[in-house]
Design a protein around this motif. Structure first.
Motif, short mmCIF file in Angstrom:
data_model
loop_
_atom_site.label_atom_id
_atom_site.label_comp_id
_atom_site.label_asym_id
_atom_site.label_seq_id
_atom_site.Cartn_x
_atom_site.Cartn_y
_atom_site.Cartn_z
N PHE A 21 20.91 1.36 -2.93
CA PHE A 21 20.02 1.58 -1.80
C PHE A 21 18.83 2.46 -2.13
CE2 PHE A 21 22.52 5.44 -1.35
CZ PHE A 21 21.65 6.35 -0.77
N ARG A 22 18.97 3.38 -3.09
CA ARG A 22 17.84 4.26 -3.40
C ARG A 22 16.68 3.49 -4.00
NH1 ARG A 22 22.59 6.58 -4.47
NH2 ARG A 22 23.08 8.57 -3.45
N ASP A 23 16.97 2.58 -4.92
CA ASP A 23 15.90 1.79 -5.52
C ASP A 23 15.34 0.77 -4.53
OD1 ASP A 23 15.96 3.11 -7.97
OD2 ASP A 23 17.50 1.77 -8.78
N LEU A 24 16.20 0.17 -3.72
CA LEU A 24 15.71 -0.75 -2.70
C LEU A 24 14.86 -0.03 -1.67
CD1 LEU A 24 18.96 -2.85 -2.23
CD2 LEU A 24 16.77 -3.73 -3.04
N GLY A 25 15.31 1.17 -1.27
CA GLY A 25 14.54 1.95 -0.30
C GLY A 25 13.19 2.35 -0.84
N ALA A 26 13.12 2.68 -2.12
CA ALA A 26 11.83 3.04 -2.73
C ALA A 26 10.88 1.85 -2.72
CB ALA A 26 12.06 3.54 -4.16
N ALA A 27 11.41 0.65 -2.98
CA ALA A 27 10.57 -0.55 -2.97
C ALA A 27 10.07 -0.86 -1.57
CB ALA A 27 11.36 -1.73 -3.53
N VAL A 28 10.94 -0.73 -0.58
CA VAL A 28 10.52 -0.93 0.81
C VAL A 28 9.42 0.06 1.18
CG1 VAL A 28 11.24 -0.72 3.22
CG2 VAL A 28 12.67 -1.96 1.60
N ASN A 29 9.61 1.33 0.84
CA ASN A 29 8.62 2.35 1.18
C ASN A 29 7.29 2.12 0.47
OD1 ASN A 29 9.96 3.83 3.13
ND2 ASN A 29 11.01 5.12 1.62
N HIS A 30 7.35 1.64 -0.76
CA HIS A 30 6.12 1.31 -1.48
C HIS A 30 5.31 0.27 -0.69
CE1 HIS A 30 3.49 0.37 -4.89
NE2 HIS A 30 3.73 -0.92 -4.65
N ALA A 31 6.00 -0.77 -0.21
CA ALA A 31 5.31 -1.80 0.55
C ALA A 31 4.84 -1.28 1.91
CB ALA A 31 6.24 -3.00 0.74
N LEU A 32 5.66 -0.47 2.57
CA LEU A 32 5.27 0.05 3.88
C LEU A 32 4.02 0.90 3.80
CD1 LEU A 32 8.76 1.06 5.38
CD2 LEU A 32 7.32 -0.88 6.05
N VAL A 33 3.94 1.74 2.79
CA VAL A 33 2.75 2.59 2.62
C VAL A 33 1.52 1.73 2.37
CG1 VAL A 33 1.67 4.31 1.13
CG2 VAL A 33 4.03 4.63 1.90
N LEU A 34 1.66 0.69 1.55
CA LEU A 34 0.54 -0.21 1.31
C LEU A 34 0.04 -0.86 2.60
CD1 LEU A 34 1.52 -2.10 -1.98
CD2 LEU A 34 -0.25 -0.35 -1.70
N GLY A 35 0.98 -1.10 3.51
CA GLY A 35 0.63 -1.74 4.77
C GLY A 35 0.21 -0.78 5.86
N GLY A 36 0.16 0.51 5.55
CA GLY A 36 -0.25 1.50 6.54
C GLY A 36 0.86 1.93 7.48
N PHE A 37 2.10 1.66 7.11
CA PHE A 37 3.24 2.05 7.93
C PHE A 37 3.83 3.38 7.44
CE2 PHE A 37 3.15 -2.59 8.27
CZ PHE A 37 3.20 -2.76 9.64
N GLU A 38 4.68 3.96 8.29
CA GLU A 38 5.41 5.15 7.90
C GLU A 38 6.58 4.78 6.98
OE1 GLU A 38 4.79 8.38 8.67
OE2 GLU A 38 2.94 7.75 9.70
#
Length: 231
Positions: A21-38
């Motif tokens: 989950f830590r690596d998956l969560g990091a990937a999700v957050n990378h995409a969210l930040v690119l999209g302007g999300f929290e």
């Protein structure tokens, strides 16, 4: 040593063999930040895991208002690219995995991984962790191609589990996973299934509909013997 009562075992990957989950969560957050999300809490990213990376990101985006389809596709591609380069940074096997796989192999049990993660990603992380050699096949969410509806034939569709059974000799098989996707796929394939209560269960473990529930990987082999007595 009591003989394992199955010829083959199929394993889910995320939340079953590996704590990812830590690596998956990091990937999700990378995409969210690119999209302007929290960003989401990495701990709460466990709640997003289940149907594969696309569903995982979609749940996170929808929770913050959603995106048009073309913009979502851009973020999804960015997530996959990031995860491809960072999918074994914090990921580890659950306690007892290596020992149980060794015992199963010593008894001649043939093993397969059936995951909704893309096959290349699954093979990469298993190779990095020196686990790939335990499995005769790795079937990913994209391995079976797409159905008539244009969607990948991934769990909860039974096709990946049936393919794993064929690849491991077609004998008596059991499956272990941590989600409704796993249980539904195994049941549809006519394969007894064990729920991994220690994983990222999308329902309370005893409500997943599995034939048995284990609280740790150390409970797998006793549960396999229990399935024999119950069937």
């Amino acid at each position: 040593m009591n003989k394992i009562p199955f010829d083959a075992i199929g394993f889910d990957l995320d939340g079953t063999l590996l704590d990812t989950f830590r690596d998956l969560g990091a990937a999700v957050n990378h995409a969210l930040v690119l999209g302007g999300f929290e960003e989401v809490s990495v701990e709460t990213s466990k709640d997003l895991i289940g149907g594969g990376a696309k569903i995982m990101l979609a749940r996170a985006v929808e929770a913050q208002g959603g995106l048009p389809q073309d913009e979502f596709k851009r973020l999804y591609k960015a997530m996959l690219a990031f995860y491809e380069q960072n999918n074994a940074v914090h990921t580890v096997p659950y306690p007892g995995v290596r020992e149980a796989l060794d015992e199963l192999a010593a008894q001649g049990v043939r093993m397969a991984v059936v995951t909704n993660k893309f096959e290349a990603f699954a093979r990469n992380v298993l190779t990095h962790l020196d686990l790939i050699g335990a499995f005769e096949t790795v079937i990913g969410g994209d391995s079976m191609g797409k159905g008539e509806d244009g969607q990948f034939l991934a769990k909860p569709h039974p096709a990946p589990v049936l393919a794993a059974r064929t690849a491991t000799g077609g004998g008596r098989m059991a499956f272990i996973g941590d989600s409704t996707y796993d249980v539904r796929a195994a049941k549809a394939a006519g394969v007894p299934v064990i729920a991994a209560a220690y994983g990222y269960c999308d329902r309370p473990p005893h409500e997943l509909g599995a034939d048995a529930v284990i609280d740790s990987f150390a409970g797998l082999i006793p549960a396999l013997h229990g399935l024999e007595r119950a069937t």
